[in-house]
Design an enzyme around this catalytic site. Structure first.
Site, short mmCIF file in Angstrom:
data_model
loop_
_atom_site.label_atom_id
_atom_site.label_comp_id
_atom_site.label_asym_id
_atom_site.label_seq_id
_atom_site.Cartn_x
_atom_site.Cartn_y
_atom_site.Cartn_z
N THR A 199 -4.17 18.65 -5.16
CA THR A 199 -3.22 18.18 -6.40
C THR A 199 -3.28 18.10 -7.81
OG1 THR A 199 -3.35 15.81 -5.25
CG2 THR A 199 -2.86 15.65 -7.87
N ARG A 227 3.26 9.18 4.72
CA ARG A 227 2.66 8.46 3.61
C ARG A 227 2.84 9.84 1.76
NH1 ARG A 227 -1.28 10.89 0.14
NH2 ARG A 227 -2.70 9.43 0.08
N GLY A 229 1.08 9.00 -1.57
CA GLY A 229 -0.17 8.04 -2.37
C GLY A 229 0.02 8.19 -3.67
N ASP A 230 -0.98 8.41 -4.67
CA ASP A 230 -0.72 7.44 -4.96
C ASP A 230 0.14 8.44 -6.66
OD1 ASP A 230 -3.19 9.52 -4.69
OD2 ASP A 230 -3.92 8.58 -7.27
N GLY A 253 -5.42 8.82 -2.46
CA GLY A 253 -5.22 7.72 -2.55
C GLY A 253 -4.73 6.71 -2.72
N1 ASP Z 1 -4.59 12.04 -4.82
C1 ASP Z 1 -3.67 12.67 -3.94
C2 ASP Z 1 -3.39 11.79 -1.82
O1 ASP Z 1 -3.95 10.94 -2.36
C3 ASP Z 1 -4.80 13.24 -3.35
C4 ASP Z 1 -5.18 14.49 -3.83
O2 ASP Z 1 -5.60 14.15 -5.42
O3 ASP Z 1 -6.01 15.55 -3.63
O4 ASP Z 1 -2.23 12.01 -2.43
#
Ligand code: ASP
Length: 338
Positions: A199, A227, A229-230, A253
């Site tokens: 990320t 899936r 994430g955040d 996330g």
């Molecule tokens: N936040 C990201 C997710 O959960 C992963 C990351 O920040 O490395 O998809």
């Protein structure tokens, strides 16, 4: 029951508090000492900030800077961000991104396949549709209609290798992500020059004092298909309130989503806490929720307040963020709970 006298006392105190807050805020907004400025997550942020700076240093808009900045990382041939990233359990790379400007305009895409620059698609969603978020086939169709190119569906060499390794056990549980130099003993930058992260989040304040932010990811490697994430969720992975500050998150996330992480951090800044303390308070909230399980996850936030002061906080050590302004260009090692 509250009687009239208490009510008047109460309202007087409230009005005083509002006045004090207003005064604090007034002194804040006259003091843009650090602008323009850009900050972004992890070591990869150093390169991304350079691209953002080309815009910021020419009095460009923060929104353009945060888009162009993270595009560098999306395009880089590394194992962890963009189309070169690790796939989901079914072997497909799916990308998530979002962007937000100084006027609460925001756009997001999730579960997007075969498009090189999800951040730019997110910006088009923001600017060209009445919506905030498009996902999956719909997001891809929108991107194609907007002139984006469908890339080949092929894993990068590194991702194919990691996927083959993962398939040997195919453990059906989220991996421990982004805990560097501890459990994984993995350096942020690998020997082959790749970045050990999936990320990048970026926040910029331009010469006019306006804030914008962006966040783009391939999400967790070997995640369940579908899936999200955040990172593409406004309020979780990213939030910008031009009056008070902006925040972007990285890490597990699911645990950022459950506390509406980035928004929660910005609300702390609204209450007058510094950028770092605001990040710390929300990390502490996650730590409390997770209990013993906190050892298995990493979450980190970076934030920038309206004065151009930056701060960060992570659960585990090993997180860093890159900063660039008129006087400095460097990596800052984040404080952490562990
Ligand atoms: N936040 C990201 C997710 O959960 C992963 C990351 O920040 O490395 O998809």
């Amino acid at each position: 029951m509250i009687n009239r006298r208490k009510f008047i006392q109460h309202s007087t105190i409230s009005s005083l508090a509002v006045l004090i807050n207003k005064n604090l805020f007034a002194s804040k907004i006259s003091n843009f000492k650090n602008k323009p400025i850009v900050i972004s997550t992890w070591d990869a942020g150093l390169e991304a900030n350079k691209a953002a700076w080309q815009i910021l240093s020419k009095n460009g808009r923060a929104l353009d800077a945060v888009e162009k900045g993270v595009m560098v990382t999306e395009a880089s041939k590394n194992c962890c961000i963009g189309l070169g990233a690790n796939p989901d359990r079914d072997g497909f790379v799916t990308l998530d991104a979002c962007i937000m400007d100084e006027n609460f305009n925001c756009g997001s895409v999730a579960f997007l396949e075969r498009i090189k620059h999800p951040i730019s698609v997110a910006r088009r969603v923001m600017e060209k549709t009445p919506h905030v978020m498009l996902v999956g086939n719909g997001a891809q169709q929108f991107a194609l209609n907007e002139g984006f190119v469908l890339e080949e569906q092929k894993l990068s060499k590194d991702a194919q290798q990691s996927y083959n390794d993962w398939l040997k056990k195919a453990e059906y549980k989220p991996g421990v992500i982004n805990i560097e130099n501890k459990q994984q003993q993995a350096p942020a930058k690998l020997d082959n020059g790749d970045w050990n992260h999936d990320t990048i989040g970026m926040i910029a304040m331009d010469a006019n004092g306006n804030l914008s932010g962006s966040c783009t990811t391939s999400g967790m490697g070997f995640k369940m298909r579908g899936r999200i994430g955040d990172s593409p969720i406004i309020g979780a992975g990213l939030y910008v309130d031009n009056e008070f500050g902006a925040c972007v998150g990285t890490g597990q996330g699911e645990d950022v989503i459950r506390v509406a992480g980035a928004h929660a951090v910005v609300e702390m800044m609204r209450q007058g806490f510094s950028a770092e303390l605001s990040c710390k308070k929300i990390i502490e909230r996650i730590v409390k929720i997770k209990g013993d399980k906190v050892k298995d996850i990493q979450v980190a936030f970076i934030a920038l307040d309206k004065n151009g002061n930056s701060g960060s906080f992570a659960i585990h050590s090993g997180f860093n963020f890159a900063i660039k302004n008129n006087t400095e260009e460097k990596l800052i090692v984040s404080k952490s709970w562990v």
